[in-house]
Enzyme design. Sequence first.
Site, PDB file in Angstrom:
ATOM      1  N   CYS A  88       1.100  -1.180   0.092  1.00  0.00           N
ATOM      2  CA  CYS A  88       0.118  -0.063  -0.047  1.00  0.00           C
ATOM      3  C   CYS A  88       1.542   1.383  -0.028  1.00  0.00           C
ATOM      4  O   CYS A  88       1.637   1.559  -1.258  1.00  0.00           O
ATOM      5  CB  CYS A  88      -1.631  -0.142   1.123  1.00  0.00           C
ATOM      6  SG  CYS A  88      -2.435   1.020   0.710  1.00  0.00           S
ATOM      7  N   HIS A 175      -3.158  -5.187   0.706  1.00  0.00           N
ATOM      8  CA  HIS A 175      -3.308  -6.277   1.571  1.00  0.00           C
ATOM      9  C   HIS A 175      -3.038  -7.196   1.278  1.00  0.00           C
ATOM     10  O   HIS A 175      -4.289  -7.683   1.199  1.00  0.00           O
ATOM     11  CB  HIS A 175      -4.083  -4.919   2.810  1.00  0.00           C
ATOM     12  CG  HIS A 175      -3.354  -3.544   3.837  1.00  0.00           C
ATOM     13  ND1 HIS A 175      -2.546  -3.359   4.031  1.00  0.00           N
ATOM     14  CD2 HIS A 175      -4.293  -2.585   2.318  1.00  0.00           C
ATOM     15  CE1 HIS A 175      -2.255  -2.011   4.087  1.00  0.00           C
ATOM     16  NE2 HIS A 175      -3.211  -1.432   2.823  1.00  0.00           N
ATOM     17  N   GLU A 177      -1.489  -9.268   4.038  1.00  0.00           N
ATOM     18  CA  GLU A 177      -1.427  -9.320   5.672  1.00  0.00           C
ATOM     19  C   GLU A 177      -2.524  -9.131   6.925  1.00  0.00           C
ATOM     20  O   GLU A 177      -2.691  -9.789   8.013  1.00  0.00           O
ATOM     21  CB  GLU A 177      -0.010  -8.494   6.039  1.00  0.00           C
ATOM     22  CG  GLU A 177      -0.318  -7.216   6.162  1.00  0.00           C
ATOM     23  CD  GLU A 177      -0.886  -5.733   5.274  1.00  0.00           C
ATOM     24  OE1 GLU A 177      -0.852  -5.065   6.129  1.00  0.00           O
ATOM     25  OE2 GLU A 177      -1.041  -6.583   4.251  1.00  0.00           O
TER      26      GLU A 177
END
Length: 240
Positions: A88, A175, A177
Amino acid sequence: MNVLTIIHHPGEGPGTFEEYLKAKGITLSPARLYANERLPRSRRGIDGIVSMGGPMNAYDDTSYPFLKEEAEFISEMISENVPMLGICLGAQLIARASGAAVRKAPHHELGWSNVALTEKGKRDLLFQGISHALTVFQWHEDTFDLPAGGELLVSSEDCPHQAFRLGSAYGLQFHIEITPLMLVEWFGQSPESARLLARMNEVECVYIKQALHLYRNFVTLMRNSREKVNNSVVQLTMQG
């Protein structure tokens, strides 16, 4: 091995990536820039770098002076071929450090979406084990131009530049994670929270499986890089 994790905001840590690396016996060395922790002066002892997300814009140097310092550090690490993963904001900072523009995206993306591998993405080591598409979480209003020499690896209709590679550095606009707890911390009791968590329950198995492929492949990239560095040291020693 040791991974430098660059953290811009207390709520945006490495999430499941941290869990994976620790399970593999890999050390994480956090640089919490929001808490005035400093970046290292060299790559010594660093096998890989992960630059996380954050609520700020990649060029907001006035409010966040550490962004300029990080961009300079990233540029130096790219020149030294240190394996790097930007997520990001981290991806936008890699683009910035490489001379590419970071600007408003055509669409503000928030929520779960699907993104597609390009032909180059399908052949890239980082995405090995993933057939053609990924289920990801999006939360950004900016995007980036591709740096000179960069390769587009992942794209989507709403935001074409979703992931790229420049040398040994990878930028992911999305993302991979996040955990349910992170979503709760990000959205609290807002109307979005229940919907996003419900969708995560539906896609979590696929989402985690894809993330594990990427984590495993990034560790392979770090190991390959470390072997090259060690071999170079041995050759120089023999020549000396």
